[in-house]
Scaffold this motif. Structure first.
Motif, PDB file in Angstrom:
ATOM      1  N   ARG A 270       0.851  -1.207   0.000  1.00 19.74           N
ATOM      2  CA  ARG A 270       0.000   0.000   0.000  1.00 19.74           C
ATOM      3  C   ARG A 270       0.881   1.250   0.000  1.00 19.74           C
ATOM      4  N   PRO A 271       1.592   1.492  -1.094  1.00 21.48           N
ATOM      5  CA  PRO A 271       2.541   2.640  -1.084  1.00 21.48           C
ATOM      6  C   PRO A 271       1.863   3.996  -0.948  1.00 21.48           C
ATOM      7  N   ASP A 272       0.556   4.092  -1.256  1.00 21.39           N
ATOM      8  CA  ASP A 272      -0.131   5.377  -1.171  1.00 21.39           C
ATOM      9  C   ASP A 272      -0.833   5.589   0.171  1.00 21.39           C
ATOM     10  N   ALA A 273      -0.695   4.635   1.114  1.00 23.29           N
ATOM     11  CA  ALA A 273      -1.375   4.769   2.404  1.00 23.29           C
ATOM     12  C   ALA A 273      -0.796   5.942   3.187  1.00 23.29           C
ATOM     13  N   LYS A 274      -1.651   6.654   3.875  1.00 26.41           N
ATOM     14  CA  LYS A 274      -1.229   7.838   4.632  1.00 26.41           C
ATOM     15  C   LYS A 274      -0.860   7.502   6.079  1.00 26.41           C
ATOM     16  N   THR A 275      -1.230   6.306   6.544  1.00 25.23           N
ATOM     17  CA  THR A 275      -0.962   5.938   7.933  1.00 25.23           C
ATOM     18  C   THR A 275      -0.396   4.522   8.011  1.00 25.23           C
ATOM     19  N   ILE A 276       0.259   4.236   9.133  1.00 27.74           N
ATOM     20  CA  ILE A 276       0.771   2.901   9.440  1.00 27.74           C
ATOM     21  C   ILE A 276       0.611   2.680  10.944  1.00 27.74           C
ATOM     22  N   SER A 277       0.230   1.466  11.335  1.00 23.24           N
ATOM     23  CA  SER A 277      -0.046   1.167  12.743  1.00 23.24           C
ATOM     24  C   SER A 277       0.999   0.226  13.309  1.00 23.24           C
ATOM     25  N   PHE A 278       1.160   0.293  14.617  1.00 20.21           N
ATOM     26  CA  PHE A 278       1.997  -0.655  15.361  1.00 20.21           C
ATOM     27  C   PHE A 278       1.164  -1.186  16.513  1.00 20.21           C
ATOM     28  N   ASN A 279       1.066  -2.526  16.605  1.00 22.24           N
ATOM     29  CA  ASN A 279       0.257  -3.145  17.639  1.00 22.24           C
ATOM     30  C   ASN A 279       0.929  -4.404  18.168  1.00 22.24           C
ATOM     31  N   ALA A 280       0.275  -5.036  19.138  1.00 20.97           N
ATOM     32  CA  ALA A 280       0.857  -6.207  19.805  1.00 20.97           C
ATOM     33  C   ALA A 280       1.016  -7.378  18.862  1.00 20.97           C
ATOM     34  N   ASN A 281       0.147  -7.518  17.859  1.00 22.62           N
ATOM     35  CA  ASN A 281       0.249  -8.637  16.914  1.00 22.62           C
ATOM     36  C   ASN A 281       1.539  -8.553  16.100  1.00 22.62           C
ATOM     37  N   ILE A 282       1.916  -7.347  15.693  1.00 29.17           N
ATOM     38  CA  ILE A 282       3.151  -7.176  14.925  1.00 29.17           C
ATOM     39  C   ILE A 282       4.363  -7.486  15.802  1.00 29.17           C
ATOM     40  N   LYS A 283       4.344  -7.032  17.039  1.00 23.18           N
ATOM     41  CA  LYS A 283       5.437  -7.320  17.969  1.00 23.18           C
ATOM     42  C   LYS A 283       5.576  -8.822  18.204  1.00 23.18           C
ATOM     43  N   THR A 284       4.463  -9.508  18.382  1.00 20.39           N
ATOM     44  CA  THR A 284       4.493 -10.952  18.617  1.00 20.39           C
ATOM     45  C   THR A 284       5.020 -11.700  17.393  1.00 20.39           C
ATOM     46  N   LEU A 285       4.651 -11.242  16.202  1.00 18.82           N
ATOM     47  CA  LEU A 285       5.125 -11.899  14.979  1.00 18.82           C
ATOM     48  C   LEU A 285       6.646 -11.812  14.874  1.00 18.82           C
ATOM     49  N   PHE A 286       7.213 -10.629  15.090  1.00 24.06           N
ATOM     50  CA  PHE A 286       8.669 -10.490  15.007  1.00 24.06           C
ATOM     51  C   PHE A 286       9.362 -11.338  16.078  1.00 24.06           C
ATOM     52  N   LEU A 287       8.813 -11.353  17.285  1.00 25.69           N
ATOM     53  CA  LEU A 287       9.396 -12.179  18.343  1.00 25.69           C
ATOM     54  C   LEU A 287       9.363 -13.661  17.979  1.00 25.69           C
ATOM     55  N   SER A 288       8.264 -14.111  17.388  1.00 27.30           N
ATOM     56  CA  SER A 288       8.126 -15.520  17.014  1.00 27.30           C
ATOM     57  C   SER A 288       9.145 -15.914  15.947  1.00 27.30           C
ATOM     58  N   LEU A 289       9.308 -15.069  14.924  1.00 31.94           N
ATOM     59  CA  LEU A 289      10.259 -15.380  13.862  1.00 31.94           C
ATOM     60  C   LEU A 289      11.698 -15.378  14.390  1.00 31.94           C
ATOM     61  N   LEU A 290      12.009 -14.416  15.238  1.00 30.70           N
ATOM     62  CA  LEU A 290      13.364 -14.366  15.795  1.00 30.70           C
ATOM     63  C   LEU A 290      13.648 -15.560  16.697  1.00 30.70           C
ATOM     64  N   MET A 291      12.664 -16.004  17.456  1.00 30.33           N
ATOM     65  CA  MET A 291      12.857 -17.180  18.305  1.00 30.33           C
ATOM     66  C   MET A 291      12.932 -18.457  17.474  1.00 30.33           C
ATOM     67  N   ALA A 292      12.210 -18.515  16.356  1.00 32.40           N
ATOM     68  CA  ALA A 292      12.325 -19.668  15.454  1.00 32.40           C
ATOM     69  C   ALA A 292      13.737 -19.753  14.883  1.00 32.40           C
ATOM     70  N   LEU A 293      14.305 -18.596  14.534  1.00 30.14           N
ATOM     71  CA  LEU A 293      15.682 -18.573  14.047  1.00 30.14           C
ATOM     72  C   LEU A 293      16.654 -19.017  15.129  1.00 30.14           C
ATOM     73  N   GLN A 294      16.391 -18.617  16.367  1.00 34.47           N
ATOM     74  CA  GLN A 294      17.248 -19.033  17.471  1.00 34.47           C
ATOM     75  C   GLN A 294      17.139 -20.544  17.710  1.00 34.47           C
ATOM     76  N   ALA A 295      15.961 -21.110  17.537  1.00 28.40           N
ATOM     77  CA  ALA A 295      15.796 -22.555  17.708  1.00 28.40           C
ATOM     78  C   ALA A 295      16.642 -23.329  16.694  1.00 28.40           C
ATOM     79  N   ILE A 296      16.697 -22.839  15.456  1.00 34.18           N
ATOM     80  CA  ILE A 296      17.523 -23.502  14.442  1.00 34.18           C
ATOM     81  C   ILE A 296      19.001 -23.392  14.798  1.00 34.18           C
ATOM     82  N   THR A 297      19.436 -22.235  15.282  1.00 31.00           N
ATOM     83  CA  THR A 297      20.841 -22.085  15.659  1.00 31.00           C
ATOM     84  C   THR A 297      21.196 -22.966  16.854  1.00 31.00           C
ATOM     85  N   ILE A 298      20.228 -23.243  17.723  1.00 30.19           N
ATOM     86  CA  ILE A 298      20.488 -24.158  18.841  1.00 30.19           C
ATOM     87  C   ILE A 298      20.711 -25.576  18.320  1.00 30.19           C
TER      88      ILE A 298
END
Length: 519
Positions: A360-388
């Motif tokens: 949506r390159p023409d969007a005038k706003t962008i939101s930050f919420n708990a779902n986005i934070k949880t998604l990034f945490l989940s992906l980063l922890m999945a990467l850490q599980a592989i490195t373990i």
């Protein structure tokens, strides 16, 4: 009966006139059905090739994979040439093709760029550029260097070239990424906590410097190219772990780029790339036969791995949990024009906000919420599980080094016969390990008693047990009893058959009964 050998190709003798019951042959035989073996080594080669051809029932995918693997450079160069010719000859396409060569969305501010879907054109073309560069380096630079260094086996040369290429790539990108991260760090940072908090500052950052954009997009292209490479090459023991790692990495890079979080993405890439400097170097030393230096570099690699991927990396993950929405980057609705926080409610929407500049390159706003934070945490922890999981493999190698067995790559595939070939070609006959005796110097031809029954075609019902046995030394599968005389005289009996015939002659207690039809 005397059997004569004429000057031309071997032929089977006709049935004797004294034999009344001579049925027609069961099938027509060609001269190709008889394997005339000049030496046992050549027979082994023919047998091995036949075995490989019977087992190699390639699917369409495997055939395409083989073609792509063998012609990476040619295919890539043809694509680049087609792209360049399209850009020159078709002006109407230049708006699209130019995005494959240059950065898109320059701003009025010098050296700053925006983001948008056209950035993916450069990513796609960089995948091809990396394929071409890798193939050129492996085939024309690094493989010759491996041969010059005395690495005889082809698999060793390939592994050396692959690791040398990775070392070159990670050296360039680690130094580049570290420079960009230091350059973007605020001057007021004076502690670890302030450094971690600085990674989330100024959200949403509406423009990005030229260097960080080029670095991020080319890194993203490289990791997509790595997914292609592991499907073209032979699968390793940790193929699925590596594939999962690459997919998670690509998802994190795409998400962090689309969500304007390239500073934290840059920090994670620097942590990861620092480890990939020591590991390829340790493997190169091993392929060169410098085991002590390899073990020392492997020790550096283990220390770097723990510090970068289990300490520094987890500090960044902890910062998302402890600092985001607590000390910095609060939840809410933000303007994509001014960057101001417009509302404290960030809603629940995930994908529209995560990929806003691209979807949506023409969007005038962008939101930050708990779902986005949880998604990034989940992906980063999945990467850490592989490195373990990989760290468990590293511990196994550490145990080997402590026991004095030397560092080895536990994720490499096994050695195949084809990979043992040296410079002189595949399937080199091994040198004899025992001295040649007088027995071995004797001619391979032996006297074999032959009856007229043995040179006649066997009947379907009344064939003897000897005529039904398959010859183990002849690739055509002919009955040895039928053609023993002629095969013996032209030297087509294998060493195994000759030894068996000698045993019969020396171990038989009584002379063999002769047929009534013997002359």
């Amino acid at each position: 009966m005397a059997t004569h050998l004429e000057a031309g190709p071997p032929s089977l003798c006709p049935p004797s006139p004294s034999v009344s019951n001579t049925p027609p042959p069961q099938r027509e035989l060609n001269i190709e059905d008889v394997a005339v073996c000049a030496s046992p080594g050549e027979f082994v080669q023919a047998k091995r090739k036949n075995t490989l051809s019977s087992k190699d029932q390639e699917s369409i995918w495997s055939a395409l994979r083989k073609v792509a693997m063998e012609h990476q450079l040619g295919l890539s160069l043809n694509f680049m040439l087609l792209l360049a010719m399209s850009h020159v000859m078709f002006p109407s396409l230049r708006n699209m093709t130019s995005a494959c060569f240059t950065l898109s969305y320059p701003t009025e501010e010098s050296g700053q760029y925006g983001q948008g879907p056209r950035d993916m054109y450069l990513v796609g073309s960089c995948i091809v550029y990396f394929m071409a560069f890798r193939a050129f380096m492996l085939d024309y630079v690094l493989m010759p260097i491996a041969s010059y260094c005395g690495i005889g086996r082809r698999k060793g040369r390939v592994r050396f070239a692959e690791q040398a290429y990775m070392l070159i790539y990670y050296t360039i990108y680690w130094l580049w990424g570290l420079y960009l991260f230091v350059q973007d760090t605020p001057s007021h940072v004076n502690s670890t906590e302030s450094l971690l908090i600085s990674m989330w500052r100024d959200f949403p950052r509406l423009t990005m410097p030229l260097g960080i954009k080029l670095y991020y997009l080319t890194q993203f292209a490289f990791w997509i190219q790595q997914i292609v490479v592991i499907h073209l090459e032979e699968a390793r023991k940790d193929h699925y772990q590596m594939l999962t790692h690459h997919f998670v990495t690509c998802m994190l890079m795409l998400g962090s780029y689309g969500y304007r979080q390239w500073r934290v993405g840059n920090a994670i890439l620097v942590c990861m790339d620092s480890v990939d400097l020591a590991l390829p170097l340790a493997k190169i030393l091993r392929y060169l036969g410098l085991q002590t230096a390899c073990d020392c570099m492997f020790g550096v690699f283990v220390i770097t791995w723990i510090a970068a991927r289990h300490v520094a990396y987890m500090a960044i993950v902890w910062s998302i949990y402890a600092h985001v929405n607590v000390k910095t980057m609060p939840y809410g609705l933000y303007s994509t024009i001014t960057g101001e926080r417009l509302s404290t409610s960030g809603g629940q929407n995930l994908m529209d906000n995560l990929m806003q500049p691209l979807s949506r390159p023409d969007a005038k706003t962008i939101s930050f919420n708990a779902n986005i934070k949880t998604l990034f945490l989940s992906l980063l922890m999945a990467l850490q599980a592989i490195t373990i999981v990989w760290f468990v493999m590293i511990v196994r190698v550490v145990i080997r080094v402590i026991r004095g067995q030397g560092a080895d790559d536990t994720r490499s595939d096994g050695e195949d016969e084809e990979d043992e070939e040296l410079e002189n070609g595949p399937f080199q006959p091994s040198k004899p390990t025992v001295p040649i005796t007088a027995e071995a110097e004797k001619p391979r031809f032996i006297e074999v008693e032959t009856t007229s029954e043995e040179v006649t075609w066997p009947t379907r019902k009344g064939s003897t047990s000897n005529s039904r046995k398959k010859s183990k030394g002849i690739s055509s599968g002919l009955n040895l009893g039928e053609h023993k005389e002629i095969l013996n005289r032209i030297g087509c009996l294998s060493e195994e058959q000759l030894a068996r015939e000698r045993e019969k002659r020396t171990d038989s207690a009584s002379p063999r009964p002769q047929s009534a039809g013997k002359r």
